[in-house]
Scaffold this active site. Structure first.
Site, PDB file in Angstrom:
ATOM      1  N   GLY A 191     -30.464  17.820   8.282  1.00 12.78           N
ATOM      2  CA  GLY A 191     -29.889  18.741   7.290  1.00 12.78           C
ATOM      3  C   GLY A 191     -30.219  18.290   5.883  1.00 12.78           C
ATOM      4  N   GLY A 210     -53.096  20.005  -1.906  1.00 11.57           N
ATOM      5  CA  GLY A 210     -52.321  19.078  -1.076  1.00 11.57           C
ATOM      6  C   GLY A 210     -51.196  19.743  -0.299  1.00 11.57           C
ATOM      7  N   ALA A 270     -43.150  17.237  -5.999  1.00 12.28           N
ATOM      8  CA  ALA A 270     -44.433  17.507  -6.655  1.00 12.28           C
ATOM      9  C   ALA A 270     -44.374  17.187  -8.148  1.00 12.28           C
ATOM     10  CB  ALA A 270     -44.807  18.980  -6.448  1.00 12.28           C
ATOM     11  N   HIS A 328     -25.518  36.844 -23.806  1.00 17.93           N
ATOM     12  CA  HIS A 328     -24.612  37.497 -22.849  1.00 17.93           C
ATOM     13  C   HIS A 328     -25.213  38.835 -22.447  1.00 17.93           C
ATOM     14  CE1 HIS A 328     -20.877  38.763 -20.966  1.00 17.93           C
ATOM     15  NE2 HIS A 328     -21.004  39.911 -21.621  1.00 17.93           N
ATOM     16  N   ASP A 334     -45.759  10.776  -3.493  1.00 18.87           N
ATOM     17  CA  ASP A 334     -45.078  10.442  -2.234  1.00 18.87           C
ATOM     18  C   ASP A 334     -45.524   9.099  -1.656  1.00 18.87           C
ATOM     19  OD1 ASP A 334     -44.113  12.983  -2.577  1.00 18.87           O
ATOM     20  OD2 ASP A 334     -44.659  13.719  -0.590  1.00 18.87           O
ATOM     21  N   GLU A 374     -27.245  17.366  11.755  1.00 16.24           N
ATOM     22  CA  GLU A 374     -27.440  16.350  10.717  1.00 16.24           C
ATOM     23  C   GLU A 374     -26.735  15.059  11.129  1.00 16.24           C
ATOM     24  OE1 GLU A 374     -29.027  15.636   7.749  1.00 16.24           O
ATOM     25  OE2 GLU A 374     -27.848  13.799   7.828  1.00 16.24           O
ATOM     26  N   GLY A 418     -37.289  13.767   7.335  1.00 17.19           N
ATOM     27  CA  GLY A 418     -37.885  13.002   6.249  1.00 17.19           C
ATOM     28  C   GLY A 418     -39.398  12.960   6.356  1.00 17.19           C
ATOM     29  N   ARG A 419     -40.019  12.357   5.348  1.00 21.99           N
ATOM     30  CA  ARG A 419     -41.476  12.210   5.330  1.00 21.99           C
ATOM     31  C   ARG A 419     -41.808  10.747   5.094  1.00 21.99           C
ATOM     32  NH1 ARG A 419     -44.375  16.870   4.975  1.00 21.99           N
ATOM     33  NH2 ARG A 419     -46.087  15.841   3.888  1.00 21.99           N
TER      34      ARG A 419
HETATM   35  P1  NAD Z   1     -34.657  14.464   3.590  1.00 24.61           P
HETATM   36  O1  NAD Z   1     -34.637  13.008   3.445  1.00 24.61           O
HETATM   37  O2  NAD Z   1     -34.281  15.345   2.465  1.00 24.61           O
HETATM   38  O3  NAD Z   1     -33.691  14.889   4.794  1.00 24.61           O
HETATM   39  C1  NAD Z   1     -33.793  14.364   6.074  1.00 24.61           C
HETATM   40  C2  NAD Z   1     -32.456  14.564   6.730  1.00 24.61           C
HETATM   41  O4  NAD Z   1     -32.556  14.208   8.089  1.00 24.61           O
HETATM   42  C3  NAD Z   1     -31.371  13.699   6.102  1.00 24.61           C
HETATM   43  O5  NAD Z   1     -30.271  14.500   5.795  1.00 24.61           O
HETATM   44  C4  NAD Z   1     -31.086  12.687   7.200  1.00 24.61           C
HETATM   45  O6  NAD Z   1     -29.750  12.230   7.185  1.00 24.61           O
HETATM   46  C5  NAD Z   1     -31.396  13.493   8.435  1.00 24.61           C
HETATM   47  N1  NAD Z   1     -31.672  12.673   9.603  1.00 24.61           N
HETATM   48  C6  NAD Z   1     -32.324  11.492   9.664  1.00 24.61           C
HETATM   49  N2  NAD Z   1     -32.326  11.030  10.929  1.00 24.61           N
HETATM   50  C7  NAD Z   1     -31.672  11.941  11.684  1.00 24.61           C
HETATM   51  C8  NAD Z   1     -31.335  12.031  13.048  1.00 24.61           C
HETATM   52  N3  NAD Z   1     -31.663  11.055  13.906  1.00 24.61           N
HETATM   53  N4  NAD Z   1     -30.652  13.114  13.493  1.00 24.61           N
HETATM   54  C9  NAD Z   1     -30.291  14.088  12.620  1.00 24.61           C
HETATM   55  N5  NAD Z   1     -30.579  14.038  11.306  1.00 24.61           N
HETATM   56  C10 NAD Z   1     -31.266  12.992  10.835  1.00 24.61           C
HETATM   57  O7  NAD Z   1     -36.106  14.825   4.161  1.00 24.61           O
HETATM   58  P2  NAD Z   1     -36.807  16.236   4.429  1.00 24.61           P
HETATM   59  O8  NAD Z   1     -35.824  17.353   4.336  1.00 24.61           O
HETATM   60  O9  NAD Z   1     -37.592  16.057   5.675  1.00 24.61           O
HETATM   61  O10 NAD Z   1     -37.772  16.344   3.200  1.00 24.61           O
HETATM   62  C11 NAD Z   1     -38.788  15.339   3.002  1.00 24.61           C
HETATM   63  C12 NAD Z   1     -39.058  15.145   1.536  1.00 24.61           C
HETATM   64  O11 NAD Z   1     -39.629  16.293   0.986  1.00 24.61           O
HETATM   65  C13 NAD Z   1     -37.795  14.848   0.754  1.00 24.61           C
HETATM   66  O12 NAD Z   1     -38.028  13.783  -0.110  1.00 24.61           O
HETATM   67  C14 NAD Z   1     -37.537  16.116  -0.004  1.00 24.61           C
HETATM   68  O13 NAD Z   1     -36.916  15.888  -1.252  1.00 24.61           O
HETATM   69  C15 NAD Z   1     -38.933  16.684  -0.172  1.00 24.61           C
HETATM   70  N6  NAD Z   1     -38.855  18.148  -0.249  1.00 24.61           N
HETATM   71  C16 NAD Z   1     -38.400  18.706  -1.401  1.00 24.61           C
HETATM   72  C17 NAD Z   1     -38.264  20.075  -1.475  1.00 24.61           C
HETATM   73  C18 NAD Z   1     -37.745  20.688  -2.730  1.00 24.61           C
HETATM   74  O14 NAD Z   1     -37.710  20.014  -3.737  1.00 24.61           O
HETATM   75  N7  NAD Z   1     -37.311  21.934  -2.711  1.00 24.61           N
HETATM   76  C19 NAD Z   1     -38.554  20.878  -0.384  1.00 24.61           C
HETATM   77  C20 NAD Z   1     -38.988  20.268   0.774  1.00 24.61           C
HETATM   78  C21 NAD Z   1     -39.135  18.896   0.827  1.00 24.61           C
END
Ligand code: NAD
Length: 418
Positions: free
Chosen positions: A147, A36, A280, A402, A272, A169, A232-233
């Site tokens: 961000g 996936g 995941a 340590h 998701d 952001e 976002g997703r």
């Molecule tokens: P997210 O929701 O973490 O972040 C999206 C960001 O975009 C938010 O900070 C939001 O305020 C901003 N945003 C929204 N509209 C905007 C606009 N018009 N202009 C500027 N900024 C805007 O989503 P993501 O980073 O796309 O990640 C998607 C999903 O995938 C999340 O649920 C995340 O937790 C998951 N993910 C997790 C990992 C990890 O665990 N390491 C890594 C990648 C993704």
């Protein structure tokens, strides 16, 4: 017993393996490749890039292929039938895919999510995280819209590769759902590494090589050779035939109860597609919960204790409650810095910090937030303490080796206890 699982990401394939280990027959239907989003265009390729000094697509593909072969081996089980194709749910026990009809005692939907985009002029000039992973060249100037976790991980990776990076952001801070202290410190660390981060920035439109945004009533334009949309997703609801099957959903995802069962008994949804924490490890834990319910088994999985990590440099990791979520009751907090830790200084990784939050009355540890090297590993000790309801005093008394980075967590616990 026989079940149908739709989707072969970590939710789907891990649940298939667990079901087969319990002697349950599984039909695993997937349109996309095994593993996936996580394996093919998410966690694993991103972490492969994190470990490189320059993008190496061939190596990234080798890593994916090696892990995919491992999953294929796991699925080579006489109880598991793999079906390649798009699934349509026909009813509580029946699914159509690849021109065939499959019947089972229960169905688990695990079809994941896709990148969301902003409805702004020029959005088609941006690329998503999947396309970002396939870049052959390092862009001189990268602009990241969003961000959040994805935006900051790519900002960090491409800064290391040499790009000039700007993150825009919308909210007043990065990682809006994380502990504010942690998010602020991560922002400062990334800024120190040369990443420009604009918060409270509203992206209005994109034209060839330019991102137009406003902040406090003023207009700005950021030039960029590559623009990543990371806002976002959204759940992959489109093609499942949910309406006809009578499965309740909202634009945020399929509605499920605490057993991961949908509004149609016998049909479950995990990961998701349910629109919760898109991680995941949450998807596979939800798969275990759904399978347990199908088998009539109880479990003790606590979905309020979910460790999460952001693979920036430095890493950020979190578990349990943020300080903002503790607004209604009294807490104790303890902090410790990496620069006071022998191992961190010795290994040149002294940029970091840890905060422990405990409920004042019970002294139980309820939240831990870490910024620094190996935060994504150290957080699991914290997850165990939170999950088991350990008090500051009990955790202070646990001897730590340590010199180790884990001593930063121990110091923060002892600081909160004293
Ligand atoms: P997210 O929701 O973490 O972040 C999206 C960001 O975009 C938010 O900070 C939001 O305020 C901003 N945003 C929204 N509209 C905007 C606009 N018009 N202009 C500027 N900024 C805007 O989503 P993501 O980073 O796309 O990640 C998607 C999903 O995938 C999340 O649920 C995340 O937790 C998951 N993910 C997790 C990992 C990890 O665990 N390491 C890594 C990648 C993704």
């Amino acid at each position: 017993m026989k079940i149908i699982i739709i989707g072969a990401g970590p939710g789907g394939y891990e649940t298939a393996a667990l079901a087969a280990a319990r002697g349950i027959e599984v039909v695993l239907i997937s349109e996309g490749p095994l593993g996936g989003t996580c394996l093919n265009e998410g966690c694993i390729p991103t972490k492969t890039l994190c470990a490189m000094d320059a993008p190496d697509q061939a190596h990234k593909q080798e890593v994916i292929a090696q892990l995919q072969a491992g999953i294929a081996q796991l699925m080579r089980n006489k109880l598991i039938t793999l079906v390649e194709g798009r699934a349509r749910i026909l009813g509580p026990r029946s699914v159509e895919a690849a021109g065939e009809k499959f019947e089972a005692d229960a169905i688990i939907i695990a079809t994941g999510s896709v990148s969301a985009s902003l409805p702004i002029p020029g959005a088609e000039l941006c690329i998503d995280s999947a396309a970002m992973l396939n870049l052959e060249e390092v862009p001189q100037r990268l602009c990241v819209i969003g961000g959040g976790v994805i935006g900051l991980e790519f900002a960090s990776i491409y800064r290391k590769f040499g790009s000039e990076v700007t993150v825009l952001e919308f909210c007043p801070g990065v990682l809006p759902r994380f502990d504010t202290d942690l998010a602020k410190r991560l922002k400062a660390s990334l800024a120190k590494r040369g990443i420009a981060i604009e918060t409270s920035a509203r992206v209005e439109s994109v034209t060839e090589g330019l991102v137009h945004w406003t902040k406090g009533g003023k207009e700005y334009s950021t030039p960029a050779d590559c623009i990543l949309m990371a806002v976002g997703r959204r759940p992959n609801l489109g093609t499942l035939n949910l309406d006809e099957a009578g499965i309740e959903y909202t634009p945020r995802g399929i509605v499920v109860d605490s057993s991961m069962q949908t509004s149609v008994p016998g049909i479950y949804a995990i990961g998701d597609i349910t629109g919760g924490l898109m991680l995941a490890h949450v998807a596979s834990a939800q798969g275990r919960r759904a399978l347990n319910h199908i088998c009539g088994l109880a479990d003790s999985i606590d979905f309020s204790v979910v460790p999460a990590a952001v693979f920036t440099v430095p890493e950020a990791a979190t578990v349990g409650k943020s300080e903002e979520e503790c607004a209604g009751f009294e807490i104790l907090t303890g902090k410790a810095n990496y620069r006071a830790n022998g191992k961190a200084v010795a290994s040149g990784e002294a940029d970091g910090w840890c905060k422990v939050i405990a409920e004042k009355e019970s002294r139980r540890i309820i939240g831990v937030h870490i910024l620094g090297a190996h935060a994504s590993d150290i957080i699991h000790e914290a997850a165990v303490l939170v999950a088991l309801g350990a008090t500051l005093d009990a955790a202070s008394d646990i001897i730590h080796a340590h010199p180790t980075l884990s001593e930063v967590l121990h110091s923060a616990i002892r600081n909160a206890a004293s």
